[in-house]
Scaffold this motif. Structure first.
Motif, PDB file in Angstrom:
ATOM      1  N   LEU A  16       0.511  -1.163   0.415  1.00 12.26           N
ATOM      2  CA  LEU A  16      -0.106  -0.069   0.126  1.00 12.26           C
ATOM      3  C   LEU A  16       1.141   0.728  -0.174  1.00 12.26           C
ATOM      4  O   LEU A  16       0.700   2.005  -0.577  1.00 12.26           O
ATOM      5  N   ALA A  17       2.027   1.279   0.689  1.00  8.57           N
ATOM      6  CA  ALA A  17       2.445   2.327   0.893  1.00  8.57           C
ATOM      7  C   ALA A  17       3.284   2.198  -0.777  1.00  8.57           C
ATOM      8  O   ALA A  17       4.207   3.360  -0.805  1.00  8.57           O
ATOM      9  N   LEU A  18       4.250   1.610  -1.501  1.00  5.86           N
ATOM     10  CA  LEU A  18       4.787   1.383  -2.580  1.00  5.86           C
ATOM     11  C   LEU A  18       3.788   2.324  -3.346  1.00  5.86           C
ATOM     12  O   LEU A  18       4.178   2.850  -4.407  1.00  5.86           O
ATOM     13  N   ALA A  19       1.919   1.975  -3.399  1.00  9.36           N
ATOM     14  CA  ALA A  19       1.499   2.087  -4.485  1.00  9.36           C
ATOM     15  C   ALA A  19       0.672   3.517  -4.524  1.00  9.36           C
ATOM     16  O   ALA A  19       1.331   4.740  -5.293  1.00  9.36           O
ATOM     17  N   GLU A  20       1.218   4.473  -3.156  1.00  6.16           N
ATOM     18  CA  GLU A  20       1.455   5.530  -2.759  1.00  6.16           C
ATOM     19  C   GLU A  20       2.379   6.788  -3.368  1.00  6.16           C
ATOM     20  O   GLU A  20       2.686   7.149  -3.565  1.00  6.16           O
ATOM     21  N   ARG A  21       3.521   5.452  -3.732  1.00 11.07           N
ATOM     22  CA  ARG A  21       4.677   6.047  -4.107  1.00 11.07           C
ATOM     23  C   ARG A  21       4.982   6.012  -6.235  1.00 11.07           C
ATOM     24  O   ARG A  21       5.934   5.934  -6.560  1.00 11.07           O
ATOM     25  N   GLY A  22       2.876   5.550  -6.097  1.00  7.39           N
ATOM     26  CA  GLY A  22       3.301   5.192  -8.150  1.00  7.39           C
ATOM     27  C   GLY A  22       3.255   3.910  -8.474  1.00  7.39           C
ATOM     28  O   GLY A  22       3.607   3.609  -9.602  1.00  7.39           O
ATOM     29  N   TRP A  23       3.399   2.941  -7.743  1.00 10.20           N
ATOM     30  CA  TRP A  23       3.727   1.304  -8.070  1.00 10.20           C
ATOM     31  C   TRP A  23       2.442   0.488  -8.225  1.00 10.20           C
ATOM     32  O   TRP A  23       1.832   1.011  -8.113  1.00 10.20           O
ATOM     33  N   LEU A  24       2.545   0.013  -8.919  1.00  8.02           N
ATOM     34  CA  LEU A  24       1.549  -1.222  -9.337  1.00  8.02           C
ATOM     35  C   LEU A  24       1.121  -2.102  -8.626  1.00  8.02           C
ATOM     36  O   LEU A  24       2.101  -2.388  -8.415  1.00  8.02           O
ATOM     37  N   HIS A  25      -0.637  -2.293  -7.504  1.00  6.57           N
ATOM     38  CA  HIS A  25      -0.446  -3.456  -7.274  1.00  6.57           C
ATOM     39  C   HIS A  25      -1.007  -4.999  -8.397  1.00  6.57           C
ATOM     40  O   HIS A  25      -1.031  -4.390  -9.187  1.00  6.57           O
ATOM     41  N   ALA A  26      -0.921  -5.704  -8.299  1.00  5.47           N
ATOM     42  CA  ALA A  26      -0.490  -6.814  -8.634  1.00  5.47           C
ATOM     43  C   ALA A  26      -1.977  -7.790  -7.903  1.00  5.47           C
ATOM     44  O   ALA A  26      -1.391  -9.655  -8.420  1.00  5.47           O
ATOM     45  N   GLY A  27      -1.460  -7.874  -7.107  1.00  3.71           N
ATOM     46  CA  GLY A  27      -2.326  -8.723  -5.697  1.00  3.71           C
ATOM     47  C   GLY A  27      -2.412  -8.629  -4.158  1.00  3.71           C
ATOM     48  O   GLY A  27      -1.297  -8.153  -4.017  1.00  3.71           O
ATOM     49  N   ASP A  28      -2.632  -9.447  -3.418  1.00  2.00           N
ATOM     50  CA  ASP A  28      -2.181  -8.972  -2.281  1.00  2.00           C
ATOM     51  C   ASP A  28      -2.475 -10.964  -2.244  1.00  2.00           C
ATOM     52  O   ASP A  28      -3.830 -11.517  -1.731  1.00  2.00           O
ATOM     53  N   ASP A  29      -1.828 -11.216  -1.112  1.00  3.93           N
ATOM     54  CA  ASP A  29      -1.850 -12.797  -0.485  1.00  3.93           C
ATOM     55  C   ASP A  29      -2.251 -13.744  -2.693  1.00  3.93           C
ATOM     56  O   ASP A  29      -1.643 -15.267  -1.962  1.00  3.93           O
ATOM     57  N   LEU A  30      -2.309 -13.393  -3.335  1.00  2.85           N
ATOM     58  CA  LEU A  30      -1.873 -14.314  -4.272  1.00  2.85           C
ATOM     59  C   LEU A  30      -2.737 -13.313  -5.815  1.00  2.85           C
ATOM     60  O   LEU A  30      -2.609 -12.687  -6.193  1.00  2.85           O
ATOM     61  N   VAL A  31      -0.571 -14.125  -5.972  1.00  2.00           N
ATOM     62  CA  VAL A  31      -0.376 -14.043  -7.904  1.00  2.00           C
ATOM     63  C   VAL A  31      -0.241 -14.968  -8.577  1.00  2.00           C
ATOM     64  O   VAL A  31      -0.160 -16.067  -7.459  1.00  2.00           O
ATOM     65  N   VAL A  32       0.174 -15.316  -9.598  1.00  2.43           N
ATOM     66  CA  VAL A  32      -0.129 -15.954 -10.602  1.00  2.43           C
ATOM     67  C   VAL A  32       1.697 -15.776 -10.931  1.00  2.43           C
ATOM     68  O   VAL A  32       2.192 -15.197 -11.608  1.00  2.43           O
ATOM     69  N   SER A  88      11.691  -2.875  15.815  1.00  4.99           N
ATOM     70  CA  SER A  88      12.533  -3.217  16.305  1.00  4.99           C
ATOM     71  C   SER A  88      13.344  -2.620  15.256  1.00  4.99           C
ATOM     72  O   SER A  88      14.675  -3.518  15.585  1.00  4.99           O
ATOM     73  N   GLY A  89      12.888  -3.387  13.556  1.00  5.64           N
ATOM     74  CA  GLY A  89      13.940  -3.298  13.342  1.00  5.64           C
ATOM     75  C   GLY A  89      15.544  -2.595  12.523  1.00  5.64           C
ATOM     76  O   GLY A  89      16.198  -2.705  11.992  1.00  5.64           O
ATOM     77  N   GLY A  90      15.542  -1.239  13.393  1.00  7.17           N
ATOM     78  CA  GLY A  90      15.960  -0.636  12.731  1.00  7.17           C
ATOM     79  C   GLY A  90      16.176   0.172  11.173  1.00  7.17           C
ATOM     80  O   GLY A  90      15.048   0.220  10.786  1.00  7.17           O
ATOM     81  N   GLU A  91      17.551   0.784  11.466  1.00  7.64           N
ATOM     82  CA  GLU A  91      17.925   1.323   9.851  1.00  7.64           C
ATOM     83  C   GLU A  91      17.264   0.768   8.855  1.00  7.64           C
ATOM     84  O   GLU A  91      17.613  -0.975   9.045  1.00  7.64           O
ATOM     85  N   ALA A  92      16.234   1.524   7.794  1.00  8.02           N
ATOM     86  CA  ALA A  92      15.889   0.159   6.734  1.00  8.02           C
ATOM     87  C   ALA A  92      17.332  -0.194   6.046  1.00  8.02           C
ATOM     88  O   ALA A  92      18.176   1.153   6.165  1.00  8.02           O
ATOM     89  N   SER A  93      17.550  -1.662   5.304  1.00  7.15           N
ATOM     90  CA  SER A  93      18.451  -2.315   5.219  1.00  7.15           C
ATOM     91  C   SER A  93      17.862  -3.713   4.578  1.00  7.15           C
ATOM     92  O   SER A  93      17.346  -4.366   3.823  1.00  7.15           O
ATOM     93  N   LEU A  94      19.000  -3.080   2.949  1.00  6.76           N
ATOM     94  CA  LEU A  94      18.749  -4.661   1.914  1.00  6.76           C
ATOM     95  C   LEU A  94      19.387  -5.451   2.010  1.00  6.76           C
ATOM     96  O   LEU A  94      20.819  -5.213   1.876  1.00  6.76           O
ATOM     97  N   THR A 165       8.995  -0.033   9.547  1.00  5.91           N
ATOM     98  CA  THR A 165       8.112   0.699   8.652  1.00  5.91           C
ATOM     99  C   THR A 165       7.757   0.267   7.775  1.00  5.91           C
ATOM    100  O   THR A 165       8.723   0.075   6.943  1.00  5.91           O
ATOM    101  N   ALA A 166       7.027   0.642   7.075  1.00  3.16           N
ATOM    102  CA  ALA A 166       5.826  -0.485   5.988  1.00  3.16           C
ATOM    103  C   ALA A 166       6.530   0.933   5.001  1.00  3.16           C
ATOM    104  O   ALA A 166       7.468   0.678   3.699  1.00  3.16           O
ATOM    105  N   CYS A 167       6.354   2.389   5.652  1.00  5.88           N
ATOM    106  CA  CYS A 167       6.888   2.979   4.948  1.00  5.88           C
ATOM    107  C   CYS A 167       7.846   3.805   4.524  1.00  5.88           C
ATOM    108  O   CYS A 167       9.177   3.937   3.059  1.00  5.88           O
ATOM    109  N   ALA A 168       9.279   3.449   5.366  1.00  4.64           N
ATOM    110  CA  ALA A 168      10.175   2.647   5.041  1.00  4.64           C
ATOM    111  C   ALA A 168      10.995   1.896   4.829  1.00  4.64           C
ATOM    112  O   ALA A 168      11.961   2.430   3.896  1.00  4.64           O
ATOM    113  N   ALA A 169      10.735   0.572   4.351  1.00  6.95           N
ATOM    114  CA  ALA A 169      10.112  -0.094   3.101  1.00  6.95           C
ATOM    115  C   ALA A 169      10.589   0.502   2.032  1.00  6.95           C
ATOM    116  O   ALA A 169      11.316   0.389   1.206  1.00  6.95           O
ATOM    117  N   ALA A 170       8.931   0.696   1.959  1.00 10.49           N
ATOM    118  CA  ALA A 170       8.783   1.587   0.549  1.00 10.49           C
ATOM    119  C   ALA A 170       9.182   2.755  -0.126  1.00 10.49           C
ATOM    120  O   ALA A 170       9.916   2.596  -1.191  1.00 10.49           O
TER     121      ALA A 170
END
Length: 179
Positions: A16-32, A88-94, A165-170
C-alpha cells in the motif's frame, strides 16, 4: 516485484505504501507466476482486494479494500524481496539473498508446496487425515516444477529487507528501484 514474508511481516502495508509512491498492485496474498514463451518469469495479476485489520479493533473482521492502481496485464518478474517490517528493525536495509541459501530454498519449497490450489497440503504423508480429508494435490511433477521455479528465482534479484515501518521499506525499495 514479488514481496514474500511471514504472516504479519508487513507485505500488505508495504505494498500500500508503494502504491502511494506510484507503484502498481498485482495482488494481495495471491498472484500467479508463469513462464512466458521465451522462458521469462511473469507475474499475472491476482486478487484485486486486500483484507486489512484495524490495529485498534484486532478481533473485528478485516474489511476489504480495493487495491489501486491495479495492474491490467502480466509483467516480467524483476525482483523478489523477503520482507520483515518491525518497529525494532532499526534502519531500513537490503541484503542480497543470491545465491539462495539451502534454508531459503527449503522455505520456498515449503511455502509453494503448502498452498497449491489454495489448500494446505502436508509436507509428509499422513496415515489418516487428522482434520478431515486431505487431497493429494502435490505430485512428483509439481515438485519438479517447484524445483525449476526456485532455480529460476535464483537467477533474479532476490533481497532480504528489514525496516522499522512499511513506509521506510517502501522508501528504500523506491530509491533502490530508481537506481
Amino acid at each position: 516485484m514479488l514481496l514474500l514474508g511471514a504472516k504479519g511481516s508487513g507485505k500488505t502495508t508495504t505494498a500500500l505504501a508503494l502504491a502511494e509512491r506510484g507503484w502498481l498492485h498485482a495482488g494481495d496474498d495471491l498472484v500467479v507466476l508463469a513462464e512466458s514463451d521465451n522462458g521469462d518469469l511473469m507475474v499475472w495479476p491476482g486478487k484485486p482486494t486486500a483484507a486489512i485489520r484495524d490495529p485498534l479493533r484486532a478481533l473485528a473482521p478485516k474489511p476489504l479494500r480495493d487495491l489501486e492502481p491495479f495492474a491490467a496485464a502480466p509483467a516480467p518478474l524483476r525482483w523478489i524481496v523477503r520482507l520483515a517490517v518491525h518497529p525494532s528493525g532499526g534502519e531500513a536495509s537490503l541484503t542480497s539473498a543470491v545465491p539462495l541459501s539451502v534454508n531459503e530454498r527449503l522455505r520456498l519449497h515449503e511455502g509453494l508446496a503448502r498452498y497449491i490450489s489454495g489448500l494446505p497440503t502436508p509436507l509428509t504423508g499422513v496415515a489418516s487425515a487428522p482434520y478431515g480429508p486431505v487431497w493429494p494435490l502435490d505430485t512428483p511433477a509439481c515438485a519438479q516444477w517447484r524445483a525449476n521455479l526456485i532455480g529460476a528465482l535464483n537467477n533474479h534479484r532476490f533481497d532480504y529487507l528489514y525496516a522499522p515501518t512499511a513506509c521506510a521499506a517502501a522508501d528504500l525499495l523506491t530509491k533502490e528501484a530508481d537506481r
